[in-house]
Design an enzyme around this catalytic site. Structure first.
Site, short mmCIF file in Angstrom:
data_model
loop_
_atom_site.label_atom_id
_atom_site.label_comp_id
_atom_site.label_asym_id
_atom_site.label_seq_id
_atom_site.Cartn_x
_atom_site.Cartn_y
_atom_site.Cartn_z
N ASP A 286 0.81 -1.22 0.00
CA ASP A 286 0.00 0.00 0.00
C ASP A 286 0.84 1.27 0.00
OD1 ASP A 286 -2.76 1.40 0.61
OD2 ASP A 286 -1.30 2.22 2.02
N ALA B 166 -4.76 2.77 -0.86
CA ALA B 166 -4.59 2.09 -2.16
C ALA B 166 -5.14 0.67 -2.10
CB ALA B 166 -3.11 2.07 -2.56
N ASP B 167 -4.85 -0.03 -1.02
CA ASP B 167 -5.41 -1.38 -0.81
C ASP B 167 -6.93 -1.34 -0.83
OD1 ASP B 167 -3.17 -2.99 -0.54
OD2 ASP B 167 -3.04 -2.78 1.63
N LEU B 168 -7.49 -0.44 -0.03
CA LEU B 168 -8.94 -0.39 0.15
C LEU B 168 -9.66 -0.05 -1.15
CD1 LEU B 168 -9.04 1.47 3.59
CD2 LEU B 168 -9.39 -0.97 3.18
#
Length: 392
Positions: free
Chosen positions: A137, A165-167
């Site tokens: 991330d 970014a992950d989410l």
């Protein structure tokens, strides 16, 4: 297929081969809205990527069933393929090369079950010069420009306090899968849905990207100041600080009335949005002295009464004490067989005809292995033999 949970997605079976955060975030959308989600994980979870007992893991993986399976063994792979035959969606976030080795690449899966939708989340995309790089991330936040516009001017790069970014990669992937499931009703055929941390982060630049793409301007760190509107940002009060957002001349005049400085309305330095932006530092310095004399509660009530957006800057405990957050149902409870009642985050989506199904806590590894294998037609003897050989 044995699945008794109801919800708008209850007709779908989703195979979850994801790890860390982006993939589980995607799959959570299906699990919470009624899909039969089967989480497939190694028989001996020594992968070192997650503490199953952590609050984070318990929040991410609710509403799933768990099957342990050694995918490197031929029997384990065969069982997975039998599940693929029954599934609507498979979600994974392996690197492209690993996928191919495990026989989970699009061509293989599509040939096996043409209706299957494959959701793939990677660090940098399935093709291109960085395709095989591991994703993380904070690396995506940096490469995607977010860290250059976060933080105080001159502070140096700052990461955002959540793995954004992950989410967002997970949410974009879930949206893509839902689109394909809708189109499959017309075509009968699945598709390969791809997203990546880098794509998601670049997409989330939004107006900061437009400033460069359209205006040719490279945005810098603005701290708590809004890049284009004044007064907007964090203002000190006698008992802390708060956010105030004043947009447009009408709201500016109302704001001046609330803080008892109607003389500023006639001041040429602050008469238009452009002038206020040009003289932002001196205007904010003056306003800080004014807001500092009021309590957060008193100033909030006065501004809200005049229709000016504002609010407190809460620590996490205060967020969940807020009556509005409570009324929105952002906290839900699940019963864990060992841990008792557990609070987890609710869904931020409200449907008039359905509610998210919080039917079970995060499962123990392999908690549902026997049941799922029996559903596939394996006998008790076969299941016992697989366990003995650590394939399940």
């Amino acid at each position: 297929m044995t699945h008794h949970i109801t919800g708008p997605l209850d007709r779908y079976r989703v195979l979850d081969l994801t790890r860390i955060r982006s993939g589980p975030t995607c799959v959570k959308q299906f699990a919470d809205w009624g899909a039969d989600v089967i989480k497939i994980e190694p028989p001996e979870d020594n992968s070192g990527y997650a503490d199953r007992n952590s609050s984070d893991f318990q929040n991410l993986h609710r509403n799933k069933r768990s099957l342990t399976l050694d995918l490197k063994s031929s029997e384990g792979h065969d069982i997975l393929m039998r599940l693929v035959d029954t599934a609507d969606v498979l979600v994974e976030n392996f690197r492209p090369g690993v996928k191919k080795r495990l026989g989970l690449d699009w061509d293989s899966l599509h040939a096996r079950n043409p209706r299957l939708v494959l959701g793939s989340i990677s660090g940098f995309g399935q093709t291109g010069p960085y395709a095989e790089r591991p994703g993380f991330d904070q690396v995506a936040q940096g490469m995607g420009g977010l860290m250059s516009v976060t933080g105080l001017p001159g502070q140096g790069p700052v990461r955002v306090g959540i793995p954004i970014a992950d989410l967002t990669a997970g949410m974009f992937c879930a949206t893509g899968i839902l689109m394909v499931l809708l189109e499959r009703e017309r075509t009968g055929v699945g598709q390969w849905v791809q997203s990546s941390l880098l794509q998601a982060q670049v997409a989330m630049l939004d107006f900061q990207a437009a400033r460069w793409l359209i205006d040719g301007e490279v945005p810098e760190q603005a701290g708590n100041n809004h890049p284009t509107a004044v007064p907007m940002g964090v203002y000190p009060t006698s008992d802390g600080s708060m956010n105030i957002a004043v947009t447009g001349n009408r709201m500016w005049q109302d704001f001046c009335a609330v803080v008892d400085r109607c003389d500023l309305i006639e001041d040429a330095r602050y008469a238009t949005a452009r002038q206020r932006l040009k003289n932002r530092d001196e205007l904010n310095a003056m306003l800080h002295e004014i807001t500092r004399t009021r309590t957060s509660k008193d100033l909030t009530e006065a501004l809200i009464a005049s229709g000016i957006p504002c609010g407190p800057i809460n620590k996490i405990d205060a967020v969940f004490d807020d009556p509005q957050v409570s009324s929105l149902g952002m906290v839900v409870e699940v019963e864990h067989p060992k841990r008792g009642t557990q609070k987890v985050l609710g869904q931020p989506i409200v449907l008039s005809g359905a509610t998210p199904v919080m039917h079970s806590a995060t499962p123990d590894a392999g908690q549902h292995s026997d049941t799922i294998l029996h559903e596939l037609g394996l006998s008790e003897t076969e299941v016992t033999a697989l366990k003995k050989r650590k394939i399940v």
